[in-house]
Write a protein that holds these residues in place. Structure first.
Motif, PDB file in Angstrom:
ATOM      1  N   CYS A   1      40.648  37.497  31.346  1.00 49.17           N
ATOM      2  CA  CYS A   1      39.717  37.293  32.471  1.00 49.17           C
ATOM      3  C   CYS A   1      40.359  37.624  33.812  1.00 49.17           C
ATOM      4  N   ASN A   2      41.678  37.710  33.830  1.00 53.73           N
ATOM      5  CA  ASN A   2      42.343  38.068  35.085  1.00 53.73           C
ATOM      6  C   ASN A   2      42.753  39.539  35.103  1.00 53.73           C
ATOM      7  N   GLN A   3      42.203  40.312  34.179  1.00 55.37           N
ATOM      8  CA  GLN A   3      42.424  41.756  34.148  1.00 55.37           C
ATOM      9  C   GLN A   3      41.234  42.449  34.809  1.00 55.37           C
ATOM     10  N   GLY A   4      41.484  43.620  35.378  1.00 52.42           N
ATOM     11  CA  GLY A   4      40.419  44.359  36.070  1.00 52.42           C
ATOM     12  C   GLY A   4      39.162  44.626  35.244  1.00 52.42           C
ATOM     13  N   PRO A   5      39.290  45.072  33.974  1.00 51.59           N
ATOM     14  CA  PRO A   5      38.082  45.428  33.212  1.00 51.59           C
ATOM     15  C   PRO A   5      37.079  44.285  33.090  1.00 51.59           C
ATOM     16  N   PHE A   6      37.568  43.055  33.161  1.00 46.57           N
ATOM     17  CA  PHE A   6      36.650  41.906  33.079  1.00 46.57           C
ATOM     18  C   PHE A   6      35.670  41.980  34.250  1.00 46.57           C
ATOM     19  N   SER A   7      36.189  42.049  35.468  1.00 46.70           N
ATOM     20  CA  SER A   7      35.318  42.025  36.654  1.00 46.70           C
ATOM     21  C   SER A   7      34.453  43.276  36.727  1.00 46.70           C
ATOM     22  N   GLU A   8      35.070  44.418  36.448  1.00 44.47           N
ATOM     23  CA  GLU A   8      34.327  45.675  36.557  1.00 44.47           C
ATOM     24  C   GLU A   8      33.162  45.704  35.565  1.00 44.47           C
ATOM     25  N   SER A   9      33.447  45.244  34.336  1.00 47.18           N
ATOM     26  CA  SER A   9      32.416  45.316  33.287  1.00 47.18           C
ATOM     27  C   SER A   9      31.299  44.306  33.547  1.00 47.18           C
ATOM     28  N   LEU A  10      31.684  43.093  33.924  1.00 48.57           N
ATOM     29  CA  LEU A  10      30.639  42.083  34.142  1.00 48.57           C
ATOM     30  C   LEU A  10      29.739  42.483  35.304  1.00 48.57           C
ATOM     31  N   ASN A  11      30.337  43.056  36.326  1.00 46.20           N
ATOM     32  CA  ASN A  11      29.528  43.473  37.473  1.00 46.20           C
ATOM     33  C   ASN A  11      28.517  44.555  37.072  1.00 46.20           C
ATOM     34  N   MET A  12      29.022  45.573  36.343  1.00 39.37           N
ATOM     35  CA  MET A  12      28.133  46.679  35.980  1.00 39.37           C
ATOM     36  C   MET A  12      27.052  46.199  35.005  1.00 39.37           C
ATOM     37  N   ALA A  13      27.453  45.369  34.048  1.00 36.95           N
ATOM     38  CA  ALA A  13      26.499  44.893  33.045  1.00 36.95           C
ATOM     39  C   ALA A  13      25.368  44.091  33.697  1.00 36.95           C
ATOM     40  N   ALA A  14      25.738  43.283  34.699  1.00 40.46           N
ATOM     41  CA  ALA A  14      24.714  42.478  35.375  1.00 40.46           C
ATOM     42  C   ALA A  14      23.809  43.372  36.229  1.00 40.46           C
TER      43      ALA A  14
END
Ligand SMILES: Cc1ncc(C[n+]2csc(CCOP(=O)(O)OP(=O)(O)O)c2C)c(N)n1
Length: 351
Positions: free
Chosen positions: A171-184
């Protein structure tokens, strides 16, 4: 359960819930199937530990014992054709999604009948036909491919849902934030399932985050966030089913935090000397609510005869024994002339 014990459990698993009733759309037969899967994964991992220590398996293995309720509950909520992406601790995800243990052992033994012809090993088991898009040793790197699979499902309007398993460390890796943002933003049909076992190798999650509840991050991305007891297969199933239904209905992603505890080492050779005696003593109460114990108790309380419950477990154990026997004695080492086949690398191979 007596009050003092429940308080101790809740200190470690704040969302702990008793397993009293079947979810309304499941039958006792479903609960028995789930118990079989939980026992199958447990036995698979116990054997992996022994075989690794006996030098039958090379490469690192991160066992999933005690996390079984998450994979089993989550995969039970998926339909045929849905996708998953997995992690370095991925054997349980693959088994729960229908991978064959004999081909998984063949992979771990480096045999050509393995899912990746014996060249991927423990951390890279993939079976696209079963919707298992792959596991990965790079922490957090399965989250974006799951999001991509969801985007493809949305564009193709094929009704498929994608689910990504990842640890709290991811959860503290970049892909977590990038993916959740795009998915939402694009209402993608994806479920983000964080397996929160409170440790990332020797890093205690609490030491590296200010906000300890991962599910609360969902609000900032504009999606629902849910926390569930990760030792309780029914609670995981209910949360994932709701998220899957929502995704399939075109309403977008959900972030689920399944709280559990890494009871043993990070990998099968890890003596976890970085954990204090006090901590290990404190978490030992969780052995009373771990998935095998709990599901067995549930089935007995639901009136399933003890002999039948124990037979399910024995069958699961025997099936794993047979899978090992097959992989060990009937599968083949890849021949030397295939050494450079199916190998993908960014650079040139210099022989
Ligand atoms: C990008 C990256 N950083 C570091 C590592 C080393 N590493 C392997 S597993 C792991 C811990 C991962 O923790 P978590 O995601 O919580 O999963 P868990 O092992 O607890 O199931 C780390 C840091 C890695 N494999 N990839």
């Amino acid at each position: 359960m007596e009050r003092g014990k429940e308080d101790k459990i809740k200190e470690l698993i704040p969302c702990y819930t008793e397993m009293k009733e079947l979810p309304e759309n499941l039958s006792i037969e479903d609960a028995e199937n789930m118990f079989y899967s939980i026992c199958q994964i447990r036995e698979f991992e116990m054997k992996v530990k022994d075989l690794w220590r006996a030098d039958k398996i090379r490469g690192m293995c991160h066992a999933y014992y005690y996390g079984e309720a998450i994979a089993v509950g989550a995969c039970y909520a998926l339909e045929k054709g849905d996708y998953i992406t997995s992690t370095h601790r991925g054997h349980g995800h693959a088994l729960a999604r229908g991978a064959k243990p004999e081909r998984m052992f063949a992979e771990l033994f480096g045999k050509e009948e393995g899912y990746n012809k014996g060249k991927g090993g423990s951390m890279h088991i993939a079976d696209v036909d079963s919707g298992i898009l792959g596991a990965t040793g790079i922490v957090g790197s399965g989250i974006a491919p799951a999001t991509g699979a969801a985007l493809s499902a949305k564009l193709q309007k094929n009704g498929k849902v994608s689910m990504s398993f990842f640890g709290d460390g991811a959860c503290n890796q970049g892909p977590f934030s990038e993916s959740l943002n795009m998915a939402a933003a694009w209402d993608l049909p994806v479920v983000f399932l964080c397996e929160y076992n409170q440790w990332a190798i020797g890093t205690d999650y609490w030491r590296v985050t200010k906000e300890h509840d991962v599910y609360k991050r969902a609000k900032g991305f504009g999606m629902p966030g849910v926390q569930v007891d990760g030792f309780n297969v029914f609670e995981v199933y209910k949360a994932v089913k709701k998220a899957v239904d929502r995704a399939r209905a075109g309403e977008g992603p959900t972030l689920i935090e399944a709280r559990y505890m890494r009871m043993l080492g990070h990998h099968v050779g890890d003596a976890q000397n970085y954990r204090t005696k006090e901590e290990l003593e404190k978490i030992s109460v969780l052995y009373e609510i771990e998935p095998v114990v709990r599901m067995r108790e549930f089935l007995l309380n639901a009136g399933v005869p003890e002999e039948r419950v124990d037979r399910i477990r024995k069958n699961a154990m025997a099936d794993i024994e047979a899978a090992i026997e097959y992989a060990d004695s009937q599968c083949h080492e890849p021949s030397l002339d295939t050494l450079y086949e199916d190998i993908y690398a960014g650079g040139e191979i210099i022989i």
